[in-house]
Design a protein around this motif. Structure first.
Motif, PDB file in Angstrom:
ATOM      1  N   ARG A   1      49.122  40.462  33.361  1.00 50.98           N
ATOM      2  CA  ARG A   1      50.418  40.947  32.892  1.00 50.98           C
ATOM      3  C   ARG A   1      50.548  42.455  33.060  1.00 50.98           C
ATOM      4  N   GLY A   2      49.523  43.075  33.650  1.00 50.63           N
ATOM      5  CA  GLY A   2      49.598  44.508  33.931  1.00 50.63           C
ATOM      6  C   GLY A   2      49.462  45.374  32.691  1.00 50.63           C
ATOM      7  N   GLU A   3      48.839  44.855  31.642  1.00 45.62           N
ATOM      8  CA  GLU A   3      48.735  45.627  30.413  1.00 45.62           C
ATOM      9  C   GLU A   3      47.634  46.677  30.474  1.00 45.62           C
ATOM     10  N   ALA A   4      46.799  46.601  31.507  1.00 49.55           N
ATOM     11  CA  ALA A   4      45.792  47.648  31.678  1.00 49.55           C
ATOM     12  C   ALA A   4      45.673  47.965  33.155  1.00 49.55           C
ATOM     13  N   LYS A   5      45.502  49.254  33.448  1.00 49.92           N
ATOM     14  CA  LYS A   5      45.383  49.665  34.842  1.00 49.92           C
ATOM     15  C   LYS A   5      43.931  49.881  35.221  1.00 49.92           C
ATOM     16  N   LEU A   6      43.099  50.120  34.200  1.00 55.40           N
ATOM     17  CA  LEU A   6      41.692  50.373  34.473  1.00 55.40           C
ATOM     18  C   LEU A   6      40.877  49.145  34.103  1.00 55.40           C
ATOM     19  N   LEU A   7      40.220  48.569  35.069  1.00 52.86           N
ATOM     20  CA  LEU A   7      39.403  47.399  34.828  1.00 52.86           C
ATOM     21  C   LEU A   7      37.971  47.746  35.180  1.00 52.86           C
ATOM     22  N   LEU A   8      37.069  47.226  34.387  1.00 46.84           N
ATOM     23  CA  LEU A   8      35.695  47.634  34.538  1.00 46.84           C
ATOM     24  C   LEU A   8      34.835  46.432  34.225  1.00 46.84           C
ATOM     25  N   GLY A   9      33.759  46.216  35.008  1.00 50.80           N
ATOM     26  CA  GLY A   9      32.952  45.075  34.641  1.00 50.80           C
ATOM     27  C   GLY A   9      31.737  44.854  35.515  1.00 50.80           C
ATOM     28  N   THR A  10      30.979  43.841  35.146  1.00 49.01           N
ATOM     29  CA  THR A  10      29.817  43.416  35.903  1.00 49.01           C
ATOM     30  C   THR A  10      30.267  42.353  36.898  1.00 49.01           C
ATOM     31  N   GLN A  11      29.310  41.596  37.461  1.00 46.70           N
ATOM     32  CA  GLN A  11      29.686  40.641  38.504  1.00 46.70           C
ATOM     33  C   GLN A  11      30.618  39.543  37.990  1.00 46.70           C
ATOM     34  N   MET A  12      30.761  39.440  36.669  1.00 49.86           N
ATOM     35  CA  MET A  12      31.737  38.494  36.130  1.00 49.86           C
ATOM     36  C   MET A  12      33.116  38.761  36.708  1.00 49.86           C
ATOM     37  N   LEU A  13      33.334  40.034  37.068  1.00 50.78           N
ATOM     38  CA  LEU A  13      34.644  40.443  37.541  1.00 50.78           C
ATOM     39  C   LEU A  13      34.755  40.289  39.053  1.00 50.78           C
ATOM     40  N   ALA A  14      33.615  40.012  39.702  1.00 54.69           N
ATOM     41  CA  ALA A  14      33.598  40.018  41.165  1.00 54.69           C
ATOM     42  C   ALA A  14      34.089  38.718  41.748  1.00 54.69           C
ATOM     43  N   LYS A  15      34.187  37.682  40.933  1.00 58.65           N
ATOM     44  CA  LYS A  15      34.395  36.361  41.502  1.00 58.65           C
ATOM     45  C   LYS A  15      35.785  35.786  41.301  1.00 58.65           C
ATOM     46  N   GLY A  16      36.322  35.292  42.383  1.00 57.67           N
ATOM     47  CA  GLY A  16      37.450  34.362  42.315  1.00 57.67           C
ATOM     48  C   GLY A  16      38.755  34.817  41.706  1.00 57.67           C
ATOM     49  N   HIS A  17      38.732  35.754  40.790  1.00 56.61           N
ATOM     50  CA  HIS A  17      39.986  36.068  40.125  1.00 56.61           C
ATOM     51  C   HIS A  17      40.939  36.777  41.070  1.00 56.61           C
ATOM     52  N   HIS A  18      42.185  36.510  40.866  1.00 60.43           N
ATOM     53  CA  HIS A  18      43.209  37.050  41.741  1.00 60.43           C
ATOM     54  C   HIS A  18      43.930  38.165  41.000  1.00 60.43           C
ATOM     55  N   PHE A  19      43.677  39.417  41.371  1.00 55.99           N
ATOM     56  CA  PHE A  19      44.336  40.549  40.726  1.00 55.99           C
ATOM     57  C   PHE A  19      45.216  41.260  41.751  1.00 55.99           C
ATOM     58  N   PRO A  20      46.440  40.813  41.906  1.00 54.99           N
ATOM     59  CA  PRO A  20      47.251  41.316  43.025  1.00 54.99           C
ATOM     60  C   PRO A  20      47.549  42.803  42.959  1.00 54.99           C
TER      61      PRO A  20
END
Ligand code: ADP
Ligand code: ZN
Ligand code: ZN
Length: 744
Positions: free
Chosen positions: A540-559
């Motif tokens: 929903r675009g509520e945050a512009k800064l995203l940070l994470g481990t490999q959990m964030l590396a997979k599959g999710h679609h962040f256009p």
């Protein structure tokens, strides 16, 4: 009752015990063998109590004294639990992985069945939006936050069980309030629908395939009802999922089911939504978030043909299907497909075996194929389908290496990097920062004397977690409060050394206070439903800064992501693990795939002290495909998998010498067999200490077997485990065998 020597009166039963043997029981008085077919569950006396086992075969004799053999108590099924082909695969798999048959067979069943439960999950109550609920927007509920949240859950998923609501929404009062307002309603049906095939409708709202996609779909469609593996290689966003969907259509139209395996955290609501929008048939989902009832229900949906599509993580490869028409393994390179303890099977390899047994087409999809699969494709054992461009209007990602040699680092960030982040935020892009290390700092050091806090039970340093004020060992889980003073010199100047995600978050908030930051790692997502909530916020675009481990590396679609940052690639460049380069290449490519997916230019930036490193250069200049082919030729020269086949014995004990001695004796057995059976092309390496020698207070050793031929390796191991089990020292230690190990 008369029993002749010719009628089998004995039952050989697999029980869930670590022993490598079956247990003999008598067919109960008055029962006929034909009512007790192999593959049914039976209740048998065991010690002072009883157990549930699986009847594997009949026998007309037993090696025990007949009076010692007790009668079985009861049969729990009329018919074998699994279809014949899956039963055979399960037997084969236990043998291939040299795992105790009882544990292999039973550990892959839903818990309820393993405990002797009935073949029915009962009706599960579910909730869905009413017509009025579907008209409602979150804004209408702005004064009731909990209801608003619940509404957003329903907008992502058409139906939710009580359980799912309790986990994801927490509050029951919101549920009841919404029911009172007639926004949601309860319904209860035996889940799934056995008539899905007749009712099947396929949405015609599909994109026009590009040339490569069309060729892939045509090739797959042309290979129905026969064993044909495909490697579908295509960068993230190249339209692989679209190929899956269109390749599945004729299979479902023929009334056959499709089984799809996905990585542990790849099972996103987004993916599910796409499948549901395309096909109206029921989809059975098997993943770790299910309770026992839900799991049994999904398993039965698949088995009894009440679902057309079965999607699940690793263990779903053992799901019985009424009439399977195709198997898909998405992200076939993903590590979560390999079970790392107990029954150590590889779900992707079993998918190949299953497709072969059942004569099915098999789709292995990845942006970054494993070297094993790539080798099979290059050698023509698998048909290689490639999607070279990004589908739709997504553009290729720009790469940039940031040389941080001699640069000042502010909590891990170079000034250049901070400048880039600022620029992307300014242009209204989302920024994704990636670091595969959770916590505040990977160690705590005394600034006066250099003392480092080490875990007492592992060869590892404690990770500093500042928010909780704890030092945590990431290997054994032990923790303690952060000390105020150095135990060596008494100084109070204790500092975190190195950087983890918690610290990065702090730095980003300091530099960009006007931008909320979302951190996704195992600590921040411990609470059930937290990950989904974060992903929703990001979308929903509520945050512009995203940070994470490999959990964030997979599959999710962040256009909206335009900049992806990898904080540190250096660790993997100089690792002792021969798979490290492959994994780094996969990681970089996957992470890069998060950027610029919706027509925006994406940029990938990596901080390194070694910008000239040949691996990085090859990857960035020539892409994963070229990089992987180079890596393959290196593996060939070094005589490593997939050109050699490995098996790894592991042993651990509180006394290091016991673990070592066990492996020495095992090694002697193996050497002897090598000579006796005149097996050529096999070698034993070790015993040697494991890469982390001490973990959770145990000393760990390993023994590596390698061979040029898979068959030779298995011939060699045949019977060895039964012998190993009989070594007296084996009782003093823990040991295991890992066939085709992923971690050495
Ligand atoms: P992958 O699974 O390889 O990441 P997807 O199938 O998810 O790729 O496709 C990425 C995006 O492009 C999706 O939003 C999808 O709907 C869209 N897409 C896929 N194929 C096409 C096509 N031929 N034309 C237009 N858009 C497409
Ligand atoms: Zn000190
Ligand atoms: Zn530890």
């Amino acid at each position: 009752m008369s029993s002749t020597n010719f009628t089998p009166r004995y039952l050989k039963v697999a029980l869930s015990v670590p022993m490598r043997r079956l247990f003999d029981y008598q067919l109960p008085e008055g029962e006929s063998v034909s009512d007790w077919p192999a593959g049914i569950r039976v209740k048998v006396p065991f010690g002072k109590s009883h157990r549930i086992g699986l009847l594997v075969e009949h026998a007309s004799s037993t090696e025990w004294q007949p009076e010692q053999v007790k009668p079985a108590q009861q049969r729990l099924d009329d018919q074998p639990l699994l279809p014949e082909s899956l039963w055979q695969l399960s037997l084969w798999s236990a043998k291939y992985y040299q795992h105790a048959l009882g544990d292999a067979l039973l550990s892959t069943l839903p818990t309820k069945l393993r405990e002797g439960g009935a073949l029915s999950a009962g009706n599960i109550r579910q909730w869905r939006l009413t017509a009025a609920g579907q008209q409602t927007t979150p804004a209408c509920l702005s004064r009731a936050k909990a209801q608003q949240h619940l509404l957003s859950l329903f907008q992502q998923e058409p139906a939710l069980t009580d359980n799912a609501i309790a986990e994801q929404a927490g509050s029951r009062s919101a549920l009841l309030a919404m029911e009172k307002k007639a926004l949601i309603e309860a319904f209860s049906i035996a889940s799934g629908d056995a008539k899905w095939g007749e009712k099947l409708q396929i949405s015609s709202d599909t994109p026009v395939l590009n040339k490569e996609q069309a060729a892939a779909v045509a090739a797959i469609r042309g290979s129905q009802q026969q064993f044909q593996p495909f490697l579908l290689e295509g960068v993230t966003g190249s339209g692989k999922t679209e190929v899956y969907l269109q390749a599945m259509a004729p299979v479902l139209e023929a009334g056959k089911q499709v089984l799809m395996l996905v990585p542990e955290i790849g099972l996103t609501p987004q993916t599910l939504n796409r499948f549901q929008k395309r096909f109206n048939c029921p989809i059975a989902m098997l993943h770790s978030g299910l309770n026992d009832t839900e799991r049994l229900d999904a398993w039965l949906q698949a088995r009894d043909n009440r679902a057309g599509i079965v999607i699940g993580t690793r263990s779903a490869i053992f799901t019985p299907c009424h009439q399977l028409g195709m198997i898909i393994v998405d992200e076939e390179h993903d590590m979560s497909l390999k079970q790392q303890e107990g029954y150590r099977y590889h779900a992707r390899d079993l998918a190949v075996a299953r497709a072969q047994k059942e004569q099915l087409p098999l789709l292995l999809g990845s942006a970054t194929p494993s070297l094993e699969t790539l080798q099979n494709a290059l050698h023509g054992r698998y048909q290689h389908l490639q999607l070279r461009s990004r589908a739709g209007n997504a553009q290729a990602v720009k790469h940039q290496l940031l040389d941080i040699k001699g640069r000042p680092l502010d909590q891990g960030f170079s000034p250049e990097l901070l400048g880039l982040i600022k620029q992307h935020l300014h242009n209204d892009g989302q920024v994704l920062v990636f670091l595969n290390r959770r916590g505040y700092a990977p160690s705590l050091i005394c600034h006066e004397c250099g003392y480092l806090e080490e875990c007492r039970r592992c060869d590892a340093y404690y990770t500093l977690h500042q928010r909780t004020g704890l030092l945590q060992c990431h290997h054994c889980g032990s923790q303690k409060p952060v000390p105020h003073q150095c135990p060596e010199c008494g100084s109070t100047r204790l500092l975190g050394r190195g950087v983890g995600t918690e610290q990065l978050e702090q730095a980003l908030q300091r530099h960009f206070p006007e931008h909320p930051c979302i951190r996704i790692d195992r600590d921040s997502t411990r609470r059930k439903g937290a990950l989904d909530a974060f992903l929703g916020q990001i979308k929903r675009g509520e945050a512009k800064l995203l940070l994470g481990t490999q959990m964030l590396a997979k599959g999710h679609h962040f256009p909206e992501v335009t900049l992806v940052v990898i904080m540190d690639v250096d660790g993997a460049l100089f690792s002792a693990d021969f798979r490290a380069p492959e994994r780094l290449g996969q990681l970089i490519t996957q992470v890069a795939g998060r950027a610029g997916r919706a027509g925006k230019q994406g940029t990938l930036v990596m901080q390194t002290h070694h910008p000239e490193h040949i691996l990085l250069q090859d990857l960035l200049q020539n892409g994963y495909g070229h990089f992987a082919r180079t890596a393959l030729s290196e593996r060939k020269q070094a005589q490593l998998p997939p050109f050699r086949h490995l098996a790894l014995f592991r042993a651990e004990s509180h006394r290091s010498e016991d673990a070592e001695a066990f492996l020495m004796q095992l090694s002697a057995l193996l050497q002897q067999k090598l000579i006796e059976s005149a097996i050529e092309l096999g070698a034993v390496l070790g015993p040697m200490p494991a890469p982390m020698e001490r973990k959770a207070g145990r000393f760990r050793w390993q023994l590596l077997l390698e061979s040029a031929e898979r068959k030779t390796l298995h011939q060699w191991l045949h019977g060895i485990l039964v012998q190993a089990e009989k070594l007296p020292i084996s009782r003093k230690i823990r040991w295991s065998l890992d066939i085709d190990p992923q971690d050495l």
